[in-house]
Design a protein around this motif. Structure first.
Motif, PDB file in Angstrom:
ATOM      1  N   ASP A 108       0.805  -1.218   0.000  1.00  0.00           N
ATOM      2  CA  ASP A 108       0.000   0.000   0.000  1.00  0.00           C
ATOM      3  C   ASP A 108       0.845   1.279   0.000  1.00  0.00           C
ATOM      4  OD1 ASP A 108       1.013  -0.344   2.545  1.00  0.00           O
ATOM      5  OD2 ASP A 108      -0.831   0.300   3.548  1.00  0.00           O
ATOM      6  N   GLU A 109       2.156   1.145  -0.167  1.00  0.00           N
ATOM      7  CA  GLU A 109       3.068   2.282  -0.115  1.00  0.00           C
ATOM      8  C   GLU A 109       3.546   2.635  -1.514  1.00  0.00           C
ATOM      9  OE1 GLU A 109       7.172   3.146   2.268  1.00  0.00           O
ATOM     10  OE2 GLU A 109       5.905   1.530   2.983  1.00  0.00           O
ATOM     11  N   ASN A 110       3.516   3.905  -1.859  1.00  0.00           N
ATOM     12  CA  ASN A 110       3.992   4.357  -3.158  1.00  0.00           C
ATOM     13  C   ASN A 110       5.153   5.318  -2.929  1.00  0.00           C
ATOM     14  OD1 ASN A 110       4.423   5.698  -5.607  1.00  0.00           O
ATOM     15  ND2 ASN A 110       2.284   5.517  -6.199  1.00  0.00           N
ATOM     16  N   PRO A 111       6.336   5.023  -3.488  1.00  0.00           N
ATOM     17  CA  PRO A 111       7.495   5.885  -3.251  1.00  0.00           C
ATOM     18  C   PRO A 111       7.333   7.284  -3.850  1.00  0.00           C
ATOM     19  CG  PRO A 111       7.989   4.296  -4.954  1.00  0.00           C
ATOM     20  CD  PRO A 111       6.650   3.915  -4.394  1.00  0.00           C
ATOM     21  N   LEU A 112       6.357   7.474  -4.712  1.00  0.00           N
ATOM     22  CA  LEU A 112       6.159   8.774  -5.340  1.00  0.00           C
ATOM     23  C   LEU A 112       5.198   9.673  -4.566  1.00  0.00           C
ATOM     24  CD1 LEU A 112       5.992   7.352  -8.933  1.00  0.00           C
ATOM     25  CD2 LEU A 112       7.879   8.639  -7.932  1.00  0.00           C
ATOM     26  N   ASP A 113       4.547   9.128  -3.548  1.00  0.00           N
ATOM     27  CA  ASP A 113       3.584   9.914  -2.778  1.00  0.00           C
ATOM     28  C   ASP A 113       4.218  11.143  -2.127  1.00  0.00           C
ATOM     29  OD1 ASP A 113       1.502   8.259  -3.468  1.00  0.00           O
ATOM     30  OD2 ASP A 113       1.411   7.231  -1.526  1.00  0.00           O
TER      31      ASP A 113
ATOM     32  N   TRP B 206       1.826  17.120  -5.182  1.00  0.00           N
ATOM     33  CA  TRP B 206       1.612  18.567  -5.096  1.00  0.00           C
ATOM     34  C   TRP B 206       2.886  19.355  -4.822  1.00  0.00           C
ATOM     35  CZ3 TRP B 206      -2.580  19.034  -7.556  1.00  0.00           C
ATOM     36  CH2 TRP B 206      -3.602  18.101  -7.407  1.00  0.00           C
ATOM     37  N   GLU B 207       4.033  18.699  -4.803  1.00  0.00           N
ATOM     38  CA  GLU B 207       5.306  19.374  -4.546  1.00  0.00           C
ATOM     39  C   GLU B 207       6.196  19.440  -5.783  1.00  0.00           C
ATOM     40  OE1 GLU B 207       6.112  20.875  -1.681  1.00  0.00           O
ATOM     41  OE2 GLU B 207       4.169  20.283  -0.854  1.00  0.00           O
ATOM     42  N   ALA B 208       6.207  18.384  -6.584  1.00  0.00           N
ATOM     43  CA  ALA B 208       7.124  18.303  -7.718  1.00  0.00           C
ATOM     44  C   ALA B 208       6.568  17.364  -8.771  1.00  0.00           C
ATOM     45  CB  ALA B 208       8.492  17.806  -7.254  1.00  0.00           C
ATOM     46  N   ARG B 209       7.182  17.416  -9.956  1.00  0.00           N
ATOM     47  CA  ARG B 209       6.823  16.535 -11.067  1.00  0.00           C
ATOM     48  C   ARG B 209       7.975  15.545 -11.281  1.00  0.00           C
ATOM     49  NH1 ARG B 209       5.105  21.731 -12.509  1.00  0.00           N
ATOM     50  NH2 ARG B 209       2.856  21.789 -12.865  1.00  0.00           N
TER      51      ARG B 209
ATOM     52  N   VAL C 291       9.108   7.900 -17.476  1.00  0.00           N
ATOM     53  CA  VAL C 291       7.766   8.169 -16.956  1.00  0.00           C
ATOM     54  C   VAL C 291       7.761   9.582 -16.378  1.00  0.00           C
ATOM     55  CG1 VAL C 291       5.958   7.434 -15.364  1.00  0.00           C
ATOM     56  CG2 VAL C 291       7.506   5.717 -16.347  1.00  0.00           C
ATOM     57  N   LEU C 292       6.821  10.407 -16.848  1.00  0.00           N
ATOM     58  CA  LEU C 292       6.619  11.751 -16.301  1.00  0.00           C
ATOM     59  C   LEU C 292       5.326  11.729 -15.508  1.00  0.00           C
ATOM     60  CD1 LEU C 292       7.066  14.829 -16.025  1.00  0.00           C
ATOM     61  CD2 LEU C 292       5.881  15.081 -18.222  1.00  0.00           C
TER      62      LEU C 292
ATOM     63  N   ASP D  19      -0.181  16.058  -9.391  1.00  0.00           N
ATOM     64  CA  ASP D  19      -1.359  15.403  -8.830  1.00  0.00           C
ATOM     65  C   ASP D  19      -1.219  13.879  -8.787  1.00  0.00           C
ATOM     66  OD1 ASP D  19      -1.642  14.718 -11.498  1.00  0.00           O
ATOM     67  OD2 ASP D  19      -3.590  15.686 -11.750  1.00  0.00           O
ATOM     68  N   GLY D  20      -0.060  13.372  -9.212  1.00  0.00           N
ATOM     69  CA  GLY D  20       0.199  11.936  -9.171  1.00  0.00           C
ATOM     70  C   GLY D  20      -0.192  11.180 -10.426  1.00  0.00           C
ATOM     71  N   GLU D  21      -0.745  11.875 -11.411  1.00  0.00           N
ATOM     72  CA  GLU D  21      -1.153  11.226 -12.656  1.00  0.00           C
ATOM     73  C   GLU D  21       0.034  11.075 -13.601  1.00  0.00           C
ATOM     74  OE1 GLU D  21      -4.250   9.967 -13.461  1.00  0.00           O
ATOM     75  OE2 GLU D  21      -4.644  10.393 -11.348  1.00  0.00           O
ATOM     76  N   ILE D  22       0.113   9.917 -14.242  1.00  0.00           N
ATOM     77  CA  ILE D  22       1.165   9.697 -15.238  1.00  0.00           C
ATOM     78  C   ILE D  22       0.801  10.468 -16.494  1.00  0.00           C
ATOM     79  CG2 ILE D  22       2.268   7.995 -16.738  1.00  0.00           C
ATOM     80  CD1 ILE D  22       2.050   6.005 -14.413  1.00  0.00           C
TER      81      ILE D  22
END
Length: 132
Positions: free
Chosen positions: A21-26, A30-33, A92-93, A97-100
């Motif tokens: 349930d952990e995502n390293p990109l979380d 809202w901070e960076a792309r 991958v960019l 908002d977390g969307e690819i």
């Protein structure tokens, strides 16, 4: 696995499995792309080409609050590989908002990525707020 945050933002090292349930990109929501570049080897010509292009356009990437993450060690099965499941060379960019926004199996020009970001409502809002 080494994660390289280039462009003067953050430096970190991550290793080992992550919880389901952990995502390293979380951490970047809202901070960076994040721009994640995967390769099976740091000597992959596609990886070298991609990194050189990013280096030439570093100021443009930084202006758009992009963070460059790399993983050239598939055997380590690091958290980014677990989250994004690349096959060979992959870029991958991910938007704030977390969307690819982009997933490509080939090098992608930095200016193509910045143009894509510039068309988003979030980026346009950021530019308006800077002019404020």
């Amino acid at each position: 696995m080494r994660l390289a945050f280039v462009l003067g933002f953050i430096a970190a090292v991550a290793a080992g499995p992550i919880a389901a349930d952990e995502n390293p990109l979380d951490a970047y929501l809202w901070e960076a792309r994040p721009v994640v570049v995967f390769a099976d080897n740091p000597k992959d010509p596609r990886y070298i080409s991609q990194m050189a292009d990013f280096d030439r356009r570093a100021a443009d990437l930084q202006d758009r609050e992009m963070i460059l993450l790399t993983d050239t060690d598939p055997a380590a099965k690091g958290p980014l590989r677990q989250a994004l499941r690349p096959r060979g060379f992959t870029i991958v960019l991910i938007d704030k908002d977390g969307e690819i926004m982009v997933r490509a199996p080939h090098p992608t020009k930095a200016d193509a990525l910045t143009r894509l970001i510039d068309r988003t409502e979030l980026r346009q809002q950021e530019v308006r707020e800077r002019r404020g």
